[in-house]
Design an enzyme around this catalytic site. Structure first.
Site, PDB file in Angstrom:
ATOM      1  CG  ASP A   9      34.361  33.967  43.607  1.00 55.79           C
ATOM      2  OD1 ASP A   9      34.683  34.854  44.413  1.00 55.79           O
ATOM      3  OD2 ASP A   9      34.679  33.983  42.401  1.00 55.79           O
ATOM      4  CG  ASP A  11      34.247  40.098  41.457  1.00 55.29           C
ATOM      5  OD1 ASP A  11      33.372  40.799  40.942  1.00 55.29           O
ATOM      6  OD2 ASP A  11      34.870  40.424  42.485  1.00 55.29           O
TER       7      ASP A  11
HETATM    8  C1  BG6 Z   1      37.785  39.320  43.768  1.00 53.44           C
HETATM    9  C2  BG6 Z   1      38.312  39.528  42.355  1.00 53.44           C
HETATM   10  O1  BG6 Z   1      36.506  38.815  43.729  1.00 53.44           O
HETATM   11  O2  BG6 Z   1      37.778  40.562  44.474  1.00 53.44           O
HETATM   12  C3  BG6 Z   1      39.679  40.185  42.411  1.00 53.44           C
HETATM   13  O3  BG6 Z   1      38.407  38.271  41.691  1.00 53.44           O
HETATM   14  C4  BG6 Z   1      39.608  41.481  43.192  1.00 53.44           C
HETATM   15  O4  BG6 Z   1      40.145  40.427  41.086  1.00 53.44           O
HETATM   16  C5  BG6 Z   1      39.052  41.193  44.598  1.00 53.44           C
HETATM   17  O5  BG6 Z   1      40.887  42.085  43.311  1.00 53.44           O
HETATM   18  C6  BG6 Z   1      38.907  42.443  45.458  1.00 53.44           C
HETATM   19  O6  BG6 Z   1      37.926  43.277  44.897  1.00 53.44           O
HETATM   20  P1  BG6 Z   1      37.565  44.732  45.403  1.00 53.44           P
HETATM   21  O7  BG6 Z   1      36.209  44.973  44.768  1.00 53.44           O
HETATM   22  O8  BG6 Z   1      37.508  44.703  46.889  1.00 53.44           O
HETATM   23  O9  BG6 Z   1      38.617  45.634  44.896  1.00 53.44           O
HETATM   24 MG    MG Z   2      36.144  34.830  41.260  1.00 45.58          MG
END
Ligand code: BG6
Ligand code: MG
Length: 213
Positions: A9, A11
């Site tokens: 993963d 984030d």
């Molecule tokens: C995930 C995060 O990796 O990505 C979430 O943990 C986030 O918090 C999701 O909402 C979507 O991210 P993005 O960058 O497409 O808005």
């Molecule tokens: Mg994550």
């Protein structure tokens, strides 16, 4: 267990964008007068952008149309992307980089499995644009975690069976997704407490004990 691939993963595992997500959502929520705090932000971990917005709007008395919601999500994303531009390769921790380098040296194929549609921008900012053997992200899926689609695509891009891949996650929804897809899961942070993890990691570098080869 001998794996052939490791799917990370992004984030909360490779980088720490939680604060940027929080700041951007907070600005958007303040602008429409909806209460939002760090505790609510924790519920957004691993959850797609639109599903995150729905969680935030639980505190609003108003019913938003689809068009209004798309505008709010777009507004948040613009603020978030501006914050991402502050990131540099210095934001990639030595622990994460050295561990991944060693896993590569041991012959594992490495992939990203992230719900984020900003994955490619983040990897560029961190100097990892060409680092992974495969990248599966929010731009190539129709169902977000806890659906296993993002990890199944990552395994497919690596040319490996789910049973040959380990998924590394910090979100409970991510471990649910891994298990649903037939993957073993290694959990960090709150995901380490998930009852279905194969490995509860105390730190990213613990992967070196799990993926020995
Ligand atoms: C995930 C995060 O990796 O990505 C979430 O943990 C986030 O918090 C999701 O909402 C979507 O991210 P993005 O960058 O497409 O808005
Ligand atoms: Mg994550």
């Amino acid at each position: 267990m001998s794996y052939k691939g490791i799917i990370f993963d992004l984030d909360g595992v490779i980088c720490f964008t939680d604060q940027y997500h929080y700041q951007a959502w907070k600005k958007m929520a303040d602008a429409i007068g909806v209460y939002f705090d760090e505790k609510i932000n924790n519920r957004l971990r691993g959850v797609s952008r639109m599903a995150s917005l729905d969680i935030i709007l639980e505190r609003s008395g108003k019913n938003y149309s689809r068009t209004e919601k798309e505008a709010l999500a777009a507004q948040k994303n613009e603020i978030y992307k501006a914050l991402l531009h502050q990131m540099t390769p210095q934001d990639l921790s030595a622990e994460v980089k050295n561990t991944m380098d060693e896993l590569k040296r041991r012959g594992y194929r490495l992939a990203i499995g992230s719900s984020s549609k900003n994955t490619k921008l983040i990897l560029e900012r961190l100097g990892l644009a060409d680092y992974f053997d495969a990248v599966s992200d929010g731009t190539n899926i129709t169902h977000s975690k806890p659906d296993p689609e993002v990890f199944l695509r990552a395994a497919e891009y690596l040319g490996l069976d789910p049973a040959d891949c380990l998924v590394v996650e910090d979100a409970r929804a991510g471990i649910d997704a891994a298990v649903a897809g037939g993957f073993h899961g290694a959990g960090l942070g709150e995901a380490a407490e998930h009852e279905k993890v194969t490995y509860a990691l105390k730190s990213f570098a613990d992967l070196l004990y799990v993926a020995k080869r």
